[in-house]
Design an enzyme around this catalytic site. Structure first.
Site, mmCIF file in Angstrom:
data_model
loop_
_atom_site.group_PDB
_atom_site.id
_atom_site.type_symbol
_atom_site.label_atom_id
_atom_site.label_comp_id
_atom_site.label_asym_id
_atom_site.label_seq_id
_atom_site.Cartn_x
_atom_site.Cartn_y
_atom_site.Cartn_z
ATOM 1 N N HIS A 62 -2.377 -66.451 27.496
ATOM 2 C CA HIS A 62 -3.103 -65.173 27.495
ATOM 3 C C HIS A 62 -4.613 -65.383 27.533
ATOM 4 O O HIS A 62 -5.268 -65.547 26.504
ATOM 5 C CB HIS A 62 -2.715 -64.395 26.235
ATOM 6 C CG HIS A 62 -3.053 -62.943 26.302
ATOM 7 N ND1 HIS A 62 -2.190 -61.959 25.855
ATOM 8 C CD2 HIS A 62 -4.152 -62.283 26.748
ATOM 9 C CE1 HIS A 62 -2.748 -60.772 26.023
ATOM 10 N NE2 HIS A 62 -3.945 -60.940 26.567
ATOM 11 N N HIS A 64 -8.349 -64.117 29.708
ATOM 12 C CA HIS A 64 -9.033 -63.254 30.674
ATOM 13 C C HIS A 64 -10.138 -64.067 31.336
ATOM 14 O O HIS A 64 -11.109 -64.429 30.682
ATOM 15 C CB HIS A 64 -9.607 -62.018 29.978
ATOM 16 C CG HIS A 64 -8.549 -61.173 29.326
ATOM 17 N ND1 HIS A 64 -7.868 -60.179 30.000
ATOM 18 C CD2 HIS A 64 -8.023 -61.204 28.073
ATOM 19 C CE1 HIS A 64 -6.974 -59.621 29.181
ATOM 20 N NE2 HIS A 64 -7.047 -60.220 28.013
ATOM 21 N N ASN A 96 -6.180 -57.762 34.516
ATOM 22 C CA ASN A 96 -7.112 -56.628 34.420
ATOM 23 C C ASN A 96 -8.518 -57.010 34.883
ATOM 24 O O ASN A 96 -9.501 -56.891 34.163
ATOM 25 C CB ASN A 96 -7.130 -56.036 33.006
ATOM 26 C CG ASN A 96 -7.479 -57.044 31.924
ATOM 27 O OD1 ASN A 96 -7.381 -58.246 32.131
ATOM 28 N ND2 ASN A 96 -7.897 -56.551 30.778
ATOM 29 N N ASP A 306 -5.775 -64.957 23.761
ATOM 30 C CA ASP A 306 -6.365 -63.684 24.212
ATOM 31 C C ASP A 306 -7.877 -63.844 24.399
ATOM 32 O O ASP A 306 -8.654 -62.958 24.035
ATOM 33 C CB ASP A 306 -6.030 -62.538 23.250
ATOM 34 C CG ASP A 306 -6.357 -61.162 23.846
ATOM 35 O OD1 ASP A 306 -6.709 -61.093 25.047
ATOM 36 O OD2 ASP A 306 -6.270 -60.164 23.100
HETATM 37 ZN ZN LIG Z 1 -3.858 -57.068 25.441
#
Ligand SMILES: [Zn+2]
Length: 425
Positions: A62, A64, A96, A306
């Site tokens: 996870h 970004h 995203n 994350d």
């Molecule tokens: Zn999330």
């Protein structure tokens, strides 16, 4: 060839825990043997791992990476350099981005870019719905063909039960896991932290723990209905973990991950400082204890960071206005050692499992340190003392609540496809 000498090899897949030498040849592991076995070898570079742990390459489910579209916060190059520095050899990047990664041309762009400038492997996750808007299903089969490893509308949940069912049906037939950012948006609307005594005291709007667990319950029921593989991202609440435990005990393919910040910090640590603002928010003391119990007993499958970079101009604003998310890649190993291993909540073997076999199982692949396997190796120390200085990070962002923290234990070297991607001085 690269010879990793005298390290303590921990490989959960084979239950190995022994002093060994590991010989890499090109992109694969050539041999593993007792120390000194390769003493006569002439033409190998040597990496002395004396006193260190040598493990299969760590996987972060996870992350970004913000590319395409938000390269002022992070890029595939800067994010994977941060990953290598954190001991990860592969990262799964969330869709995203801007535009949202919901089609195969973006999958190919990410993989091409990773091949050209990536310090680690990049395994892209595609959006579940078009634009992650929660209305129409994305072109999942084409993205799978191009190389995605899972789908998710992360940043938010898949909007409706009906669409979630459709995505699960589709992903089951394609053999892909569905990764859910579990949140009932009606319960979470307008909230900036966890609801509780602390949110009341600070006068900040909170979301109840049930905002997460209600969605996990929905998805577990749908996983049962469809037979799909469900993976709950950044699980933070005891009620959610209870749902996952129920699912596992009923033989469903339901897995979950927990972040280092959720097993380290709690809502009481929030002091109007936007570096403590993330979604799901820091939870209660009881939740944290439940997460640690799940990490120890096997209910939790993986530790994932994350990693959510935001450039200072966006993040350095009042708590209410700041975006959710913090950096995670470079502190994950150290926080796991600090909070779980040094305090004897979990063994080193279990720690390695949570970063290797666990996330691999979520993706339906193997992870082990053995002859013929990819030469992806994570080498870390359990004793090395250092101070995390966020300004040393190759990440483009600085949003970490752990800046200045003194750690015992650190990533020491990261090898990806036989090449040194990071080495601590
Ligand atoms: Zn999330």
């Amino acid at each position: 060839m690269l010879l990793i000498k005298s390290g303590r090899v921990i490989d959960p897949a084979s239950k190995t825990d022994a002093l060994m030498d590991v010989l890499l040849d090109g992109q694969v592991v050539k041999e593993v043997g007792e120390p000194g076995r390769f003493a006569g070898l002439k033409d190998a570079d040597i990496l002395d791992a004396d006193g260190m742990i040598v493990a299969p390459g760590f996987i972060d489910l996870h992350v970004h990476l913000r590319e395409p579209g938000q390269e002022s916060s992070e890029s595939i190059e800067s994010g994977t350099r941060s990953a290598a520095r954190g001991g990860f050899t592969a990262v799964c990047c969330m869709p995203n981005t801007r535009p949202v990664h919901d089609n195969a041309s973006i999958t190919r762009f990410i993989l091409d870019q990773a091949r050209m400038v990536g310090a680690t492997r990049v395994w892209p996750i595609g959006a579940a719905s078009v634009g992650s808007q929660g209305e129409a299903i994305a072109e999942i089969a084409a993205m799978k063909e191009a190389g995605i490893v899972a789908v998710s509308d992360d940043g938010k949940p898949i909007a409706t039960a009906r669409l979630t069912r459709q995505v699960m049906d589709y992903c089951r037939s394609l053999g892909l896991p569905v990764i859910e950012h579990s949140e009932d948006v009606s319960l979470a609307a307008g909230a900036v932290m966890r609801e509780g005594v602390t949110s009341t005291r600070l006068g900040l709007r909170g979301m109840p723990a049930a905002a997460e667990s209600v969605c996990v319950a929905r998805d577990v029921q749908l996983a049962q209905l469809t037979g799909a593989r469900l993976h709950v991202a950044h699980l933070s609440a005891k009620g959610s973990l209870d749902q996952v435990r129920w699912a596992k005990s009923h033989g469903l393919s339901v897995t979950c991950e927990v972040t280092p910040h959720h097993f380290t910090l709690i809502d009481e640590d929030v002091q109007y400082d936007s570096r403590f603002k993330m979604n799901p928010p820091l939870a209660s003391r009881e939740d944290r204890h439940a997460l640690i119990a799940g990490l120890a007993d096997g209910a939790v499958d993986a530790i994932a960071t994350d990693h959510a970079p935001h450039e200072p101009a966006l993040k350095d604003v009042e708590f209410d206005r700041a975006p959710f998310g913090i950096l995670g890649l470079e502190t994950a190993i150290a926080l796991t050692l600090e909070q779980l291993v040094h305090l004897k909540k979990i063994s080193l073997q279990r720690m390695v499992e949570l970063f290797t076999v666990g996330p691999a199982r979520v993706l339906g692949i193997e992870r082990r340190l053995a002859v013929g396997q990819p030469a992806d190796i994570t080498i870390f120390s359990t004793t090395h003392e250092w101070t995390y200085n966020v300004n040393d990070s190759p990440s483009k962002s600085r949003n970490s609540p752990f800046d200045g923290r003194i750690f015992k234990g650190a990533p020491m070297a990261t090898i990806v496809a036989g090449k040194l991607a990071f080495r601590r001085n």
